[in-house]
Scaffold this active site. Structure first.
Site, mmCIF file in Angstrom:
data_model
loop_
_atom_site.group_PDB
_atom_site.id
_atom_site.type_symbol
_atom_site.label_atom_id
_atom_site.label_comp_id
_atom_site.label_asym_id
_atom_site.label_seq_id
_atom_site.Cartn_x
_atom_site.Cartn_y
_atom_site.Cartn_z
ATOM 1 N N ASP A 111 43.829 -30.217 -21.600
ATOM 2 C CA ASP A 111 44.040 -31.421 -22.416
ATOM 3 C C ASP A 111 43.089 -32.541 -21.971
ATOM 4 O O ASP A 111 43.060 -33.610 -22.571
ATOM 5 C CB ASP A 111 45.510 -31.861 -22.407
ATOM 6 N N SER A 112 42.268 -32.266 -20.938
ATOM 7 C CA SER A 112 41.177 -33.186 -20.584
ATOM 8 C C SER A 112 40.220 -33.321 -21.767
ATOM 9 O O SER A 112 39.410 -34.258 -21.804
ATOM 10 C CB SER A 112 40.424 -32.685 -19.347
ATOM 11 N N ASP B 91 46.470 -25.347 -22.300
ATOM 12 C CA ASP B 91 47.121 -26.433 -21.553
ATOM 13 C C ASP B 91 48.140 -27.116 -22.462
ATOM 14 O O ASP B 91 47.779 -27.619 -23.538
ATOM 15 C CB ASP B 91 46.027 -27.428 -21.144
ATOM 16 N N GLU C 67 45.695 -30.382 -7.895
ATOM 17 C CA GLU C 67 44.652 -31.365 -8.236
ATOM 18 C C GLU C 67 44.687 -32.548 -7.272
ATOM 19 O O GLU C 67 45.752 -33.157 -7.072
ATOM 20 C CB GLU C 67 44.851 -31.847 -9.687
ATOM 21 N N LYS D 211 49.441 -23.457 -19.261
ATOM 22 C CA LYS D 211 49.591 -24.270 -18.052
ATOM 23 C C LYS D 211 50.416 -25.490 -18.405
ATOM 24 O O LYS D 211 50.281 -26.031 -19.509
ATOM 25 C CB LYS D 211 48.213 -24.707 -17.530
ATOM 26 N N GLU E 196 52.198 -29.250 -16.506
ATOM 27 C CA GLU E 196 52.169 -30.128 -15.334
ATOM 28 C C GLU E 196 53.572 -30.402 -14.820
ATOM 29 O O GLU E 196 54.515 -30.525 -15.610
ATOM 30 C CB GLU E 196 51.519 -31.474 -15.711
HETATM 31 O O1 KIV Z 1 43.248 -30.592 -18.545
HETATM 32 C C1 KIV Z 1 42.507 -30.227 -17.637
HETATM 33 O O2 KIV Z 1 41.301 -30.065 -17.796
HETATM 34 C C2 KIV Z 1 43.086 -30.016 -16.321
HETATM 35 C C3 KIV Z 1 42.127 -30.093 -15.172
HETATM 36 C C4 KIV Z 1 42.585 -31.042 -14.167
HETATM 37 C C5 KIV Z 1 41.840 -28.783 -14.592
HETATM 38 O O3 KIV Z 1 44.259 -29.823 -16.185
#
Ligand code: KIV
Length: 284
Positions: A44-45, A83, A182, A113, A115
């Site tokens: 999500d970056s 993500d 991270e 993934k 968080e």
């Molecule tokens: O969203 C993303 O790119 C991440 C990075 C910190 C790996 O979670």
């Protein structure tokens, strides 16, 4: 051949480092697959790196799935992780399973993934029970950077490091196949990597983790808004691209581009026929 979660466990056991990069689009995915990355993260970056938002919070499932589809089409034989964007898993376990499933059904990802530590354990368990693979993510978690006081390194005191270690153990117990750390000190990264059986990947978590990930725009020198301490730039693409744009503008303005070799000529004899057709004057 596409690697699986079993290959990643084996790589950890043998001490082979796992190579991982973020990726958001088709042309980059083609290059990543050619280069031979073990995993790609549709992170999500993208919110900051591609969409120009200040952070990751505005990203939606629709946007993330669109990026993941592009990456899947470019890297059919690479393990791809989707993500989960903000609010796609926090509301309830059912909602988390549904959105993880959308990534699988619509973009054919190999894992998702999300968080958070102990506070998302129920979601991790639910997604794993539904048959999907989950990578955890602790330390600096950008979706909750407001609570953390900004994009700051975590686990720098004994107490906060212990919290991270406790989270890591809980994530493994919940059934995650891997964990992302991270922006934490290497000492803490080492303890977590040595404690867990599942592979641990780091971004700004030192040299002891089982693998490394960077954000593609950072390592290529393409994203200029800010560069975290943990980034190593392997290229300076923004300079190369800007120079190419400046050269193109100058050549169009001066008539240097296009040249003869860039033109499609008419078939032999056709220009004369056209001239004859035009003799009475252009069509009205
Ligand atoms: O969203 C993303 O790119 C991440 C990075 C910190 C790996 O979670």
């Amino acid at each position: 051949m596409k690697k699986t979660v079993l290959d990643f466990n084996e790589m950890k056991r043998k001490g082979e480092k796992i190579t991982y990069l973020t990726c958001y689009d088709h042309p980059t995915a083609c290059l990543c697959q050619k280069a031979g990355f073990d995993m790609l993260l549709v992170g999500d970056s993208a919110g900051m790196v591609v969409h120009g938002y200040k952070g990751t919070l505005p990203m939606t499932m629709e946007q993330m799935i669109a990026h993941a589809e592009m990456v899947r089409r470019g890297a059919a034989d690479t393990f791809i992780i989707g993500d989960m964007p903000f609010l796609s898993y926090q509301l309830s376990v059912e909602n988390a399973i549904y959105n993880a499933g959308r990534f699988y059904k619509e973009a054919e990802v190999d894992a998702i993934k999300l968080e958070g530590g102990r506070r998302v354990i129920k979601q991790i368990e639910g997604i794993v029970e539904a048959g999907m693979s989950v990578m955890g993510h602790i330390g600096l978690t950008p979706q909750s950077s407001g609570q953390l006081g900004g994009f700051k390194a975590q686990g720098r005191t004994a107490e906060t490091a212990l919290e991270l270690i406790t989270d890591a153990i809980a994530i493994e117990k919940a059934g995650a196949f891997a964990l992302l750390l991270e922006a934490i000190p290497p000492e803490v990264g080492k303890i977590i990597t040595d404690t867990l059986k599942i592979p641990v990947i780091g971004i700004g978590a030192g040299m002891h983790t089982d693998g490394q990930i960077l954000i593609v725009g950072d390592m290529l020198g393409l994203f200029e808004a800010f560069t975290p301490k943990f980034v190593k730039k392997y290229a300076n693409l923004s300079e190369i691209i800007e120079q190419a744009f400046v050269d193109y503008i100058a050549e169009v303005r001066t008539g240097k581009f296009p040249e003869e070799k860039h033109c499609y000529r008419m078939i032999d004899g056709e220009p004369e026929k056209l001239r004859a057709l035009l003799e009475p004057g252009p069509p009205q």
